[in-house]
Write a protein that holds these residues in place. Structure first.
Motif, PDB file in Angstrom:
ATOM      1  N   ARG A 150       0.830  -1.203   0.000  1.00  0.00           N
ATOM      2  CA  ARG A 150       0.000   0.000   0.000  1.00  0.00           C
ATOM      3  C   ARG A 150       0.866   1.255   0.000  1.00  0.00           C
ATOM      4  NH1 ARG A 150      -1.386   3.851   3.510  1.00  0.00           N
ATOM      5  NH2 ARG A 150      -3.446   4.841   3.322  1.00  0.00           N
ATOM      6  N   ASP A 151       1.859   1.271   0.867  1.00  0.00           N
ATOM      7  CA  ASP A 151       2.710   2.455   0.966  1.00  0.00           C
ATOM      8  C   ASP A 151       3.575   2.635  -0.277  1.00  0.00           C
ATOM      9  OD1 ASP A 151       1.612   3.033   3.398  1.00  0.00           O
ATOM     10  OD2 ASP A 151       3.304   2.284   4.578  1.00  0.00           O
ATOM     11  N   ARG A 152       3.957   1.538  -0.904  1.00  0.00           N
ATOM     12  CA  ARG A 152       4.729   1.656  -2.143  1.00  0.00           C
ATOM     13  C   ARG A 152       3.873   2.213  -3.277  1.00  0.00           C
ATOM     14  NH1 ARG A 152       8.600  -3.798  -1.896  1.00  0.00           N
ATOM     15  NH2 ARG A 152       9.860  -3.031  -0.141  1.00  0.00           N
ATOM     16  N   LEU A 153       2.615   1.835  -3.304  1.00  0.00           N
ATOM     17  CA  LEU A 153       1.716   2.418  -4.299  1.00  0.00           C
ATOM     18  C   LEU A 153       1.648   3.940  -4.136  1.00  0.00           C
ATOM     19  CD1 LEU A 153      -1.154  -0.227  -4.220  1.00  0.00           C
ATOM     20  CD2 LEU A 153       0.182   0.395  -6.251  1.00  0.00           C
ATOM     21  N   LEU A 154       1.467   4.378  -2.924  1.00  0.00           N
ATOM     22  CA  LEU A 154       1.402   5.814  -2.670  1.00  0.00           C
ATOM     23  C   LEU A 154       2.752   6.491  -2.874  1.00  0.00           C
ATOM     24  CD1 LEU A 154      -0.918   5.838   0.468  1.00  0.00           C
ATOM     25  CD2 LEU A 154      -1.504   6.581  -1.847  1.00  0.00           C
TER      26      LEU A 154
ATOM     27  N   VAL B 171       2.398  -2.509 -10.898  1.00  0.00           N
ATOM     28  CA  VAL B 171       1.362  -1.962 -10.017  1.00  0.00           C
ATOM     29  C   VAL B 171       0.370  -3.061  -9.640  1.00  0.00           C
ATOM     30  CG1 VAL B 171      -0.588  -0.350  -9.894  1.00  0.00           C
ATOM     31  CG2 VAL B 171       1.590   0.393 -10.887  1.00  0.00           C
ATOM     32  N   GLU B 172       0.033  -3.915 -10.605  1.00  0.00           N
ATOM     33  CA  GLU B 172      -0.889  -5.019 -10.332  1.00  0.00           C
ATOM     34  C   GLU B 172      -0.346  -5.929  -9.236  1.00  0.00           C
ATOM     35  OE1 GLU B 172      -2.366  -9.040 -12.636  1.00  0.00           O
ATOM     36  OE2 GLU B 172      -1.944  -7.249 -13.850  1.00  0.00           O
ATOM     37  N   GLY B 173       0.970  -6.187  -9.277  1.00  0.00           N
ATOM     38  CA  GLY B 173       1.583  -7.010  -8.244  1.00  0.00           C
ATOM     39  C   GLY B 173       1.480  -6.377  -6.870  1.00  0.00           C
ATOM     40  N   LEU B 174       1.690  -5.062  -6.801  1.00  0.00           N
ATOM     41  CA  LEU B 174       1.537  -4.359  -5.524  1.00  0.00           C
ATOM     42  C   LEU B 174       0.089  -4.401  -5.049  1.00  0.00           C
ATOM     43  CD1 LEU B 174       3.777  -1.187  -6.055  1.00  0.00           C
ATOM     44  CD2 LEU B 174       4.295  -3.214  -4.677  1.00  0.00           C
ATOM     45  N   ALA B 175      -0.845  -4.239  -5.987  1.00  0.00           N
ATOM     46  CA  ALA B 175      -2.261  -4.272  -5.617  1.00  0.00           C
ATOM     47  C   ALA B 175      -2.650  -5.640  -5.079  1.00  0.00           C
ATOM     48  CB  ALA B 175      -3.119  -3.922  -6.836  1.00  0.00           C
TER      49      ALA B 175
ATOM     50  N   PHE C 115      -7.801  -2.524 -10.733  1.00  0.00           N
ATOM     51  CA  PHE C 115      -7.201  -1.493  -9.893  1.00  0.00           C
ATOM     52  C   PHE C 115      -5.936  -0.946 -10.539  1.00  0.00           C
ATOM     53  CE2 PHE C 115      -4.179  -0.092  -6.714  1.00  0.00           C
ATOM     54  CZ  PHE C 115      -4.933   0.678  -5.849  1.00  0.00           C
ATOM     55  N   ALA C 116      -5.096  -1.838 -11.080  1.00  0.00           N
ATOM     56  CA  ALA C 116      -3.845  -1.403 -11.703  1.00  0.00           C
ATOM     57  C   ALA C 116      -4.115  -0.489 -12.895  1.00  0.00           C
ATOM     58  CB  ALA C 116      -3.025  -2.613 -12.141  1.00  0.00           C
ATOM     59  N   ALA C 117      -5.160  -0.786 -13.653  1.00  0.00           N
ATOM     60  CA  ALA C 117      -5.519   0.068 -14.786  1.00  0.00           C
ATOM     61  C   ALA C 117      -5.888   1.470 -14.290  1.00  0.00           C
ATOM     62  CB  ALA C 117      -6.678  -0.542 -15.563  1.00  0.00           C
ATOM     63  N   GLN C 118      -6.647   1.536 -13.208  1.00  0.00           N
ATOM     64  CA  GLN C 118      -7.020   2.836 -12.641  1.00  0.00           C
ATOM     65  C   GLN C 118      -5.802   3.574 -12.095  1.00  0.00           C
ATOM     66  OE1 GLN C 118     -10.023   1.095  -9.944  1.00  0.00           O
ATOM     67  NE2 GLN C 118     -11.527   2.442 -10.900  1.00  0.00           N
ATOM     68  N   TRP C 119      -4.950   2.853 -11.378  1.00  0.00           N
ATOM     69  CA  TRP C 119      -3.771   3.477 -10.765  1.00  0.00           C
ATOM     70  C   TRP C 119      -2.807   3.980 -11.844  1.00  0.00           C
ATOM     71  CZ3 TRP C 119      -3.872   4.174  -5.591  1.00  0.00           C
ATOM     72  CH2 TRP C 119      -2.724   4.698  -4.989  1.00  0.00           C
ATOM     73  N   HIS C 120      -2.680   3.189 -12.903  1.00  0.00           N
ATOM     74  CA  HIS C 120      -1.798   3.584 -13.997  1.00  0.00           C
ATOM     75  C   HIS C 120      -2.331   4.834 -14.692  1.00  0.00           C
ATOM     76  CE1 HIS C 120       0.814   2.207 -17.629  1.00  0.00           C
ATOM     77  NE2 HIS C 120       1.541   2.879 -16.758  1.00  0.00           N
TER      78      HIS C 120
END
Length: 212
Positions: free
Chosen positions: A95-99, A148-152, A163-168
């Motif tokens: 979670r923190d790596r995503l942010l 990103v998908e792996g982090l999610a 989720f990865a599509a949205q985050w990207h």
């Protein structure tokens, strides 16, 4: 937390004279990063690298080959190297790596000479969907999305692909917005990302540490 300094643009002047291929690629890397691939011709690369035209073509038979080598090096230095290393340095949970992506972007956007994302820039410059260059840019962007998908998935998101599509989209949108001159684009994207994580029920206290 100290600011993340992105890797400097490669320079032909810093390449070893004996490494002719590296010198040519460094010149192309610097020019393509700063000016795009369409605005930079072979003659400019020859002049910047200080090699003969036949020497360049011996190492890179076409400009397309040179662009593909540039994209591969850009990926290795930036996304596959600098960005992932910064995320692992800054955070221990998915979670923190995503942010933290947006924290790193915030430092990047404020760097003098910020030139945007080479993959986005080259993709927009290449309209032919069957072009090897365009396919390469799409492929590198896909690798980022899969990271990103792996982090999610590690964060416990129910639909990591969606989720990865949205985050990207947030990532790419923040880069384009920063190119428009909004240096706070990453902070705005991070705020939206926090809301997206909350909507998925991902909480900081409920997540295990992830391995590097």
């Amino acid at each position: 937390m100290s600011a993340a300094q992105p890797p400097p643009l490669l320079s032909a002047q810093s390449a070893a004279p004996s490494q002719v291929r590296d010198r040519i690629l460094a010149a192309a890397y610097e020019l393509f990063s700063r000016h795009g691939i369409r605005a930079v011709g072979i003659d400019a690369i020859i002049h910047h690298s200080g090699v003969a035209k036949m020497t360049l073509y011996r190492h890179f038979p076409s400009k397309e080959d040179l662009v593909l080598a540039f994209l591969d090096q850009r990926w290795s230095l930036w996304t596959g190297g600098w960005l992932t290393n910064e995320l692992e340095r800054r955070a221990t949970t998915a979670r923190d790596r995503l942010l933290a992506i947006f924290d790193v972007f915030d430092d990047w956007f404020r760097t003098p000479g910020f030139e945007g994302c080479a993959f986005i820039n080259v993709m927009l410059e290449t309209t032919d969907a069957d072009s090897p260059v365009r396919r390469a840019t799409v492929g590198y962007l896909k690798q980022t999305r899969e990271y990103v998908e792996g982090l999610a998935r590690a964060a416990g998101v129910a639909d990591p692909v969606g989720f990865a599509a949205q985050w990207h989209m947030l990532m790419k949108g923040s880069i384009v917005t920063a190119c428009e001159g909004d240096v706070d684009a990453a902070k705005r994207a991070r705020a939206l990302g926090t809301l997206l994580l909350a909507s998925e029920g991902v909480r900081a206290s409920a997540e295990p540490t992830v391995s590097n």
